[in-house]
Design an enzyme around this catalytic site. Structure first.
Site, short mmCIF file in Angstrom:
data_model
loop_
_atom_site.label_atom_id
_atom_site.label_comp_id
_atom_site.label_asym_id
_atom_site.label_seq_id
_atom_site.Cartn_x
_atom_site.Cartn_y
_atom_site.Cartn_z
N GLU B 54 0.81 -1.22 0.00
CA GLU B 54 0.00 0.00 0.00
C GLU B 54 0.84 1.27 0.00
O GLU B 54 0.39 2.32 -0.45
CB GLU B 54 -0.98 0.01 1.17
CG GLU B 54 -2.09 -1.04 1.06
CD GLU B 54 -1.73 -2.39 1.65
OE1 GLU B 54 -0.52 -2.62 1.92
OE2 GLU B 54 -2.64 -3.23 1.83
N PHE B 116 -10.71 -6.64 14.98
CA PHE B 116 -9.71 -7.18 14.06
C PHE B 116 -9.44 -6.17 12.93
O PHE B 116 -10.36 -5.65 12.31
CB PHE B 116 -10.18 -8.51 13.47
CG PHE B 116 -9.21 -9.08 12.47
CD1 PHE B 116 -7.92 -9.44 12.87
CD2 PHE B 116 -9.57 -9.22 11.14
CE1 PHE B 116 -7.02 -9.93 11.94
CE2 PHE B 116 -8.67 -9.73 10.21
CZ PHE B 116 -7.39 -10.08 10.61
N GLN B 117 -8.18 -5.89 12.70
CA GLN B 117 -7.74 -4.94 11.67
C GLN B 117 -8.33 -3.54 11.84
O GLN B 117 -8.64 -2.86 10.88
CB GLN B 117 -8.01 -5.49 10.27
CG GLN B 117 -7.15 -6.72 9.99
CD GLN B 117 -7.06 -7.08 8.54
OE1 GLN B 117 -8.02 -6.94 7.79
NE2 GLN B 117 -5.89 -7.55 8.12
N LYS B 166 -17.23 -0.38 7.18
CA LYS B 166 -17.76 -1.45 6.34
C LYS B 166 -19.29 -1.45 6.30
O LYS B 166 -19.89 -1.69 5.24
CB LYS B 166 -17.25 -2.79 6.88
CG LYS B 166 -17.47 -3.94 5.93
CD LYS B 166 -16.74 -5.19 6.38
CE LYS B 166 -17.02 -6.33 5.40
NZ LYS B 166 -16.33 -7.56 5.76
N MET B 475 24.55 9.18 0.23
CA MET B 475 24.42 10.50 0.84
C MET B 475 24.79 10.47 2.32
O MET B 475 25.41 11.39 2.83
CB MET B 475 22.99 11.03 0.64
CG MET B 475 22.83 12.48 1.07
SD MET B 475 24.01 13.56 0.26
CE MET B 475 23.04 14.18 -1.11
C1 LIG Z 1 12.98 5.79 4.21
C2 LIG Z 1 14.28 6.46 4.44
N1 LIG Z 1 15.16 5.94 5.32
C3 LIG Z 1 16.36 6.55 5.52
C4 LIG Z 1 16.67 7.71 4.88
C5 LIG Z 1 18.01 8.40 5.14
N2 LIG Z 1 18.81 8.50 3.93
C6 LIG Z 1 18.84 9.62 3.18
S1 LIG Z 1 19.80 9.47 1.81
C7 LIG Z 1 20.21 7.89 2.24
C8 LIG Z 1 21.15 7.10 1.37
C9 LIG Z 1 20.52 6.65 0.13
O1 LIG Z 1 21.37 5.71 -0.46
P1 LIG Z 1 21.09 5.17 -1.91
O2 LIG Z 1 19.65 4.83 -2.06
O3 LIG Z 1 22.04 4.09 -2.22
O4 LIG Z 1 21.35 6.45 -2.82
P2 LIG Z 1 22.70 7.32 -3.02
O5 LIG Z 1 22.74 8.36 -1.95
O6 LIG Z 1 23.85 6.37 -2.91
O7 LIG Z 1 22.54 7.92 -4.36
C10 LIG Z 1 19.60 7.51 3.44
C11 LIG Z 1 19.79 6.22 4.09
C12 LIG Z 1 15.70 8.23 4.00
N3 LIG Z 1 15.88 9.37 3.34
N4 LIG Z 1 14.53 7.59 3.79
#
Ligand SMILES: Cc1ncc(C[n+]2csc(CCOP(=O)(O)OP(=O)(O)O)c2C)c(N)n1
Lengths: 170, 571
Positions: B54, B116-117, B166, B475
């Site tokens: 979802e 439930f749910q 529902k 990042m």
């Molecule tokens: C759902 C979620 N969890 C954690 C983060 C923290 N976060 C921001 S950028 C990043 C790294 C992303 O790595 P990747 O998808 O390999 O992309 P890259 O930066 O290497 O291009 C993370 C973990 C986030 N933005 N979203």
């Protein structure tokens, strides 16, 4: 600085919750909040006392306006207004004469609403400063319990906040 | 359609969707919505897209909504179905995208019983929706659906959730769709204040160093044409936020590219030095302003936005104009009657552009994300729909893809939701059949919603899924290198990453991989021609590259870092 905001809201499911959620979500303080019916059946009035500088207050008012269920938001802080709060104060009278307590209550135009051989309950109405003063006077006697209604306020004069006028922007 | 014939809640639901011209819904069935799905079986005026999670459905709805310019619609069951939508709803809320989410709910008499749910999804989503509703009677159903669509798509758009118990779906009433909508507490202001607009025009035409700072509001209000006119008439430079990219062609010489943390040097210097800053449908968020006290210190600030709460929220402005950005821009342009000579300003800007253009290492022949994006930009002439995930690759897309059209850059800006790209691209594919749709993810984020590749394959969508595999949560790794003592704590995915080609193939997607610069063009050309279904390319790129320029979080323009300080730094 304390601010008083009057909010007319649709009397719908969850409207109160939305306002409270907005305040906590945005990190705004609520000093007191009171809610009750108005002259119109499907509209409730919330009176909110909050604290903050002009910029914060501006945001509070705009964020309140943004909620779909709010019909009208008015900052009463700088308006001439009637402000009231009600307090019920249960005072210990075991070591003091009842007359003494009643005399003091009279000064605040307080009413005795309940009494037994240990405590006396007073009803005090007035602006929050007056309640504050009364509470301070009774503190040395021992306050067993207290309930305060929170502030309600209305603008002075014939003007009213129109609840049906469509003059809000989102 | 109205009369005396009684209809079930399920019939009314779809009849209302028909009235709202819904042609696509993204959903997943369950117990609380089973009656709606029974009805859906015989509905022929819309297509129901079966997602695999979802959260995927909500991102699809956002992708669809941006590209199509009308609300995306989601239908999920109660409890876990509903809670799975939370991330996508929060995401749409942060980026002001209209989606309408319908959640099943346990029967009215069981609400509050820990049935439930059961989940209090209205309570859960209150702070992340523009508004939400629990339908409390069958009579309320049709008018509530109408209000939901109206609220989602008008004013500052946003997500609206409608919770459907529902028993209400099973009960009956006469279908009655109101012809007019009137919500007394909700009257979005479209027209700007005339005197303010005149004042803005005067300030703009008397400015020596004006700058247009363009946000997503220009795109959501379809104000790009009006912006183009204003920019061309005045010759004022344009910088865009992440969400604003595409509002003005990135290929035009008046475009300075993106501003903010990873914006161009010239855009950030221009923000710093301008004398009149014209913010259009932008919200001065912290990734744009850095340190508030030093943000654009000498400028007279004009702020146009449809949402009064956006004004004076982060930065105090001199001239606020509340109104629909498209209308207000047109009115400002109409008031401008002379063209000021901006050549000194442009000389200065060009000097900044020459001092520090966007650049990356090409000579060593190693494969880099920047290069791949430049090639994609070139090949698609800036005309594709690019759907990014979150991280370094997202910033490189904003720097190197030269968007020429609005509603073409789909990204999770405000919430920064990893896992956005794959499902959002699917939503986009249902809204746009002609232009190519390219999903670009990092290897980390790709793994967060890759189950939706199955959806793309099932519907034979010609999406090009691209993974920029640097084997790191890039990042975060970048911040660890710069600010966290090079402690690469849990950001190295290298050893545990799956074989992406095998994953893609297993899920029904033709998949390719390379680590060579000279294979990039060939692979891109190849997948651009494969339009019978989804394709995937994994680009194995340099592992430890960093995105520059960078204004450190909470910093000022003077703190800008334009290149790696210690180029030899290795993990
Ligand atoms: C759902 C979620 N969890 C954690 C983060 C923290 N976060 C921001 S950028 C990043 C790294 C992303 O790595 P990747 O998808 O390999 O992309 P890259 O930066 O290497 O291009 C993370 C973990 C986030 N933005 N979203």
């Amino acid at each position: 600085m304390k601010r008083t905001i009057s909010v007319l809201v649709e009397n719908t499911f969850g409207a109160f919750d939305r306002v409270a959620t907005m305040f906590s979500g945005k990190g705004f303080n609520i000093d007191s909040i009171s809610i009750g019916q108005t002259e119109i059946e499907e509209v409730s009035r919330m009176t909110i006392v909050t604290e903050g500088n002009d910029q914060i207050l501006d945001q509070v008012v705009k964020q309140l306006n943004r909620l779909i269920d709010t019909i009208k938001v008015v900052d009463l802080s700088k308006e001439p207004k009637t402000v009231r709060e009600l307090a019920l104060v249960k005072v210990n009278h075991e070591n003091h004469s009842l007359q003494e307590i009643k005399n003091l209550a009279d000064i605040f135009r307080g009413k005795v609403v309940d009494i037994n051989n240990k405590t006396i309950t007073l009803e005090i109405t007035g602006p929050p400063e007056k309640i504050e003063a009364a509470v301070n006077v009774f503190l040395p006697f021992g306050i067993k319990e207290m309930a305060r209604s929170g502030t309600v306020a209305l603008k002075r004069g014939e003007q009213s906040i129109p609840s049906n006028k469509k003059n809000k922007t989102k | 359609m109205s009369g005396t014939k009684k209809m079930s809640g399920a019939e009314i639901f779809f009849e209302a969707l028909r009235k709202e011209n819904v042609d696509t819904i993204f959903g997943y069935p369950g117990g609380a919505t089973i009656k709606l799905y029974e009805q859906l079986y015989d509905v022929d005026f819309l297509e129901h897209i079966l997602c695999r999670h979802e959260q995927g459905a909500t991102h699809m709805a956002k992708g669809y909504a941006i590209v199509k310019g009308k609300p995306g619609v989601v239908l999920v069951t109660s409890g876990p179905g509903a809670t799975n939508t939370v991330t996508g709803i929060a995401d749409a809320y942060m980026d002001s995208v209209p989606i309408v989410v319908f959640t099943g709910q346990v029967p009215t008499h069981l609400i509050g019983n820990d049935a439930f749910q059961e989940a209090d999804i209205v309570g859960i989503t209150r702070p992340i929706t523009k508004h939400n509703f629990l339908v409390r009677s069958i009579e309320e159903l049709a008018p509530t659906i109408q209000k939901a669509f109206y609220i989602a798509s008008s004013g500052r758009p946003g997500p609206v959730l409608v919770d459907l118990p529902k028993d209400i779906i099973a009960s009956e009433t006469v279908f009655n769709y109101p012809t007019k909508i009137d919500i007394r507490g909700y009257k979005p202001q479209v027209k700007g204040h005339h005197n303010q607009i005149k004042k803005a025009a005067q300030m703009i035409q008397n400015a020596k160093k004006p700058l247009l700072y363009v946000g997503g509001g220009v795109i959501m209000s379809d104000g790009n044409k009006e912006l183009g006119v204003l920019a061309k008439e005045t010759g004022i430079p344009v910088t865009m936020t992440l969400q604003g990219l595409g509002a003005y062609p990135g290929t035009d010489k008046q475009s300075l590219g993106m501003l903010g943390m990873h914006g161009t040097f010239a855009a950030n210097m221009a923000i710093n030095e301008c004398d009149v800053l014209i913010a259009l449908g932008a919200r001065f968020d912290d990734r744009v302003t850095g340190k508030i006290e030093t943000f654009s210190p000498n400028s007279y600030k004009i702020h146009v936005d449809i949402d009064p709460t956006a004004i004076d929220k982060n930065v105090l402005v001199d001239l606020p104009i509340v109104g629909d950005v498209k209308h207000v821009i047109a009115e400002i342009a109409a008031e401008i009657d002379k063209k000021t000579d901006l050549s000194d300003w442009w000389n200065q800007i060009n000097a900044w552009q020459n001092e520090c253009p966007l650049s990356y290492e090409k000579e060593d022949g190693k494969l880099r994300t920047e290069y791949v994006i430049e090639r994609i930009s070139e090949k698609t002439k800036g005309n594709a729909i690019i759907v990014t995930d979150v991280g370094q690759h997202q910033m490189w897309v904003s720097q190197y893809y030269k968007f020429t059209n609005p509603r073409s850059h789909l990204t999770s800006g405000g919430l920064g939701t990893m896992g956005f790209s794959v499902p959002a691209a699917i939503g986009a594919a249902f809204a746009e059949k002609k232009r190519p749709i390219i999903s670009i993810s990092g290897d980390g984020g790709f793994q967060m919603n890759l189950q939706e590749l199955i959806t793309a394959a099932a519907y034979k969508l010609p999406i090009k899924f691209i993974i920029m595999n640097n084997s790191f949560l890039g990042m975060v790794r970048q911040w660890q290198e710069l600010y966290h003592a090079e402690k690469y704590s849990f950001t190295d995915l290298g050893a545990s990453n799956p074989d992406f080609v095998k994953v893609g193939e297993a899920l029904g997607v033709k998949s390719f991989s390379t680590n060579k610069m000279d294979e990039v063009d060939g692979l891109l050309d190849k997948v651009m021609k494969m339009n019978d279904g989804p394709t995937l390319i994994e680009f194995k790129v340099e592992k430890e590259d960093m995105v520059f320029p960078m204004v450190p979080s909470g910093g000022s323009i003077s703190d800008i870092i334009t290149k790696r300080l210690n180029p030899k730094k290795m993990v």
